[in-house]
Design a protein around this motif. Sequence first.
Motif, short mmCIF file in Angstrom:
data_model
loop_
_atom_site.label_atom_id
_atom_site.label_comp_id
_atom_site.label_asym_id
_atom_site.label_seq_id
_atom_site.Cartn_x
_atom_site.Cartn_y
_atom_site.Cartn_z
N GLN A 41 0.82 -1.21 0.00
CA GLN A 41 0.00 0.00 0.00
C GLN A 41 0.86 1.26 0.00
OE1 GLN A 41 -2.70 -0.86 3.27
NE2 GLN A 41 -4.21 -1.53 1.77
N ALA A 42 2.16 1.10 -0.16
CA ALA A 42 3.07 2.25 -0.18
C ALA A 42 3.11 2.86 -1.57
CB ALA A 42 4.47 1.81 0.24
N LYS A 43 3.78 3.97 -1.64
CA LYS A 43 4.06 4.66 -2.91
C LYS A 43 5.56 4.59 -3.14
CE LYS A 43 -0.07 6.84 -3.32
NZ LYS A 43 -0.95 6.75 -4.45
N VAL A 44 5.95 4.66 -4.38
CA VAL A 44 7.36 4.70 -4.75
C VAL A 44 7.52 5.78 -5.82
CG1 VAL A 44 7.12 2.88 -6.49
CG2 VAL A 44 9.33 3.31 -5.46
N THR A 45 8.62 6.51 -5.76
CA THR A 45 8.92 7.51 -6.78
C THR A 45 10.04 6.98 -7.66
OG1 THR A 45 8.22 9.30 -5.33
CG2 THR A 45 9.60 9.90 -7.21
N LEU A 46 9.74 6.85 -8.93
CA LEU A 46 10.69 6.33 -9.92
C LEU A 46 10.97 7.41 -10.95
CD1 LEU A 46 8.95 2.89 -10.57
CD2 LEU A 46 10.81 3.37 -8.98
N THR A 47 12.07 7.27 -11.65
CA THR A 47 12.42 8.20 -12.72
C THR A 47 12.21 7.49 -14.05
OG1 THR A 47 14.06 9.26 -11.32
CG2 THR A 47 14.24 9.65 -13.68
N ALA A 48 11.41 8.10 -14.92
CA ALA A 48 11.12 7.50 -16.22
C ALA A 48 12.40 7.41 -17.05
CB ALA A 48 10.07 8.31 -16.96
N ALA A 49 12.67 6.22 -17.56
CA ALA A 49 13.86 5.99 -18.39
C ALA A 49 13.54 6.19 -19.87
CB ALA A 49 14.40 4.58 -18.15
N GLY A 50 12.32 6.55 -20.17
CA GLY A 50 11.91 6.78 -21.55
C GLY A 50 10.60 7.54 -21.56
N ASP A 51 10.24 8.08 -22.72
CA ASP A 51 8.96 8.78 -22.88
C ASP A 51 7.85 7.75 -22.95
OD1 ASP A 51 6.77 10.32 -23.52
OD2 ASP A 51 7.59 11.07 -25.42
N THR A 52 6.98 7.73 -21.95
CA THR A 52 5.97 6.69 -21.86
C THR A 52 4.59 7.11 -22.36
OG1 THR A 52 5.18 7.28 -19.65
CG2 THR A 52 7.15 5.87 -19.77
N VAL A 57 2.92 9.10 -20.70
CA VAL A 57 2.41 9.65 -19.44
C VAL A 57 3.52 10.49 -18.79
CG1 VAL A 57 1.51 9.09 -17.14
CG2 VAL A 57 0.84 7.70 -19.11
N TYR A 58 4.74 9.99 -18.86
CA TYR A 58 5.91 10.66 -18.28
C TYR A 58 6.97 10.83 -19.36
CZ TYR A 58 3.68 9.46 -13.90
OH TYR A 58 2.78 9.33 -12.87
N GLN A 59 7.70 11.94 -19.28
CA GLN A 59 8.83 12.19 -20.18
C GLN A 59 10.09 11.58 -19.56
OE1 GLN A 59 8.48 13.76 -23.18
NE2 GLN A 59 6.30 13.74 -22.71
N THR A 60 11.06 11.28 -20.39
CA THR A 60 12.35 10.77 -19.92
C THR A 60 12.91 11.69 -18.84
OG1 THR A 60 12.80 9.82 -22.08
CG2 THR A 60 14.69 10.12 -20.62
N GLY A 61 13.27 11.10 -17.71
CA GLY A 61 13.84 11.86 -16.60
C GLY A 61 12.82 12.42 -15.63
N GLU A 62 11.55 12.35 -15.96
CA GLU A 62 10.50 12.86 -15.08
C GLU A 62 10.26 11.89 -13.92
OE1 GLU A 62 5.88 14.46 -15.40
OE2 GLU A 62 6.92 13.78 -17.20
N LYS A 63 10.02 12.44 -12.75
CA LYS A 63 9.73 11.63 -11.57
C LYS A 63 8.25 11.22 -11.59
CE LYS A 63 13.75 12.27 -9.50
NZ LYS A 63 14.71 11.23 -9.35
N ALA A 64 8.01 9.97 -11.28
CA ALA A 64 6.65 9.43 -11.23
C ALA A 64 6.44 8.80 -9.86
CB ALA A 64 6.47 8.38 -12.32
N THR A 65 5.42 9.23 -9.15
CA THR A 65 5.07 8.61 -7.88
C THR A 65 3.92 7.65 -8.15
OG1 THR A 65 5.83 10.52 -6.63
CG2 THR A 65 4.31 9.02 -5.52
N LEU A 66 4.18 6.38 -7.91
CA LEU A 66 3.23 5.31 -8.23
C LEU A 66 2.99 4.44 -7.00
CD1 LEU A 66 5.06 4.23 -11.50
CD2 LEU A 66 3.00 5.64 -11.38
N ASN A 67 1.87 3.74 -7.01
CA ASN A 67 1.63 2.72 -5.99
C ASN A 67 2.59 1.57 -6.24
OD1 ASN A 67 -0.77 3.70 -4.53
ND2 ASN A 67 -1.72 3.57 -6.55
N THR A 68 2.99 0.87 -5.17
CA THR A 68 3.86 -0.29 -5.38
C THR A 68 3.13 -1.37 -6.17
OG1 THR A 68 3.29 -1.16 -3.20
CG2 THR A 68 5.34 0.08 -3.38
N ILE A 69 1.82 -1.44 -6.08
CA ILE A 69 1.00 -2.27 -6.97
C ILE A 69 0.16 -1.30 -7.79
CG2 ILE A 69 -0.80 -4.02 -7.16
CD1 ILE A 69 0.14 -5.17 -4.50
N SER A 70 0.58 -1.11 -9.03
CA SER A 70 -0.06 -0.15 -9.93
C SER A 70 -0.56 -0.86 -11.17
CB SER A 70 0.95 0.92 -10.37
OG SER A 70 1.33 1.75 -9.32
N GLY A 71 -1.38 -0.16 -11.92
CA GLY A 71 -1.82 -0.65 -13.22
C GLY A 71 -0.89 -0.13 -14.31
#
Length: 148
Positions: free
Chosen positions: A52-63, A65-79
């Motif tokens: 039920q935690a969140k994790v902040t990851l850095t996008a390694a590519g343009d998805t 939703v996120y641009q390369t290098g952008e920080k994304a805060t996601l659920n540890t179990i995400s869709g």
Amino acid sequence: MRGAHTYGFNGISAGISLLGDYENGGTPTTAAKQAIADLAAWKLGLDGVDPQAKVTLTAAGDTGVYQTGEKATLNTISGHRDGYATLCPGQKLYDALPEIRYHRRRLPLRRTLTPAQLLQRTTAPGADPWPRGGRCGREQYGRCSGRG
């Protein structure tokens, strides 16, 4: 081996697939949701990550939703749609993710690491992600066959 489940975030995540169309009328069964929760319990339990935690990851590519290098805060179990421009896993299954997180939460964790600690441990330059020794570094937790 690196999966190809969520472009831009594959290096620090795992994917679970459930076959079916959960966007256009399909409904995941109770057994399917339990299987996802059980698999997540095993995978997250290896590192004591709270489902039920969140994790902040850095996008390694343009998805999309996120641009390369952008920080994304996601659920540890995400869709899949949380990190990539897609309808996957379908609205019905996506709506079931809080229930899956809850059921996973009720299972015991082996150790406790925050997602940030896990990320730091596995991405620090020159870091050994399993510094406890041995061929896979997990022998003390009974999860290594010793075959690599």
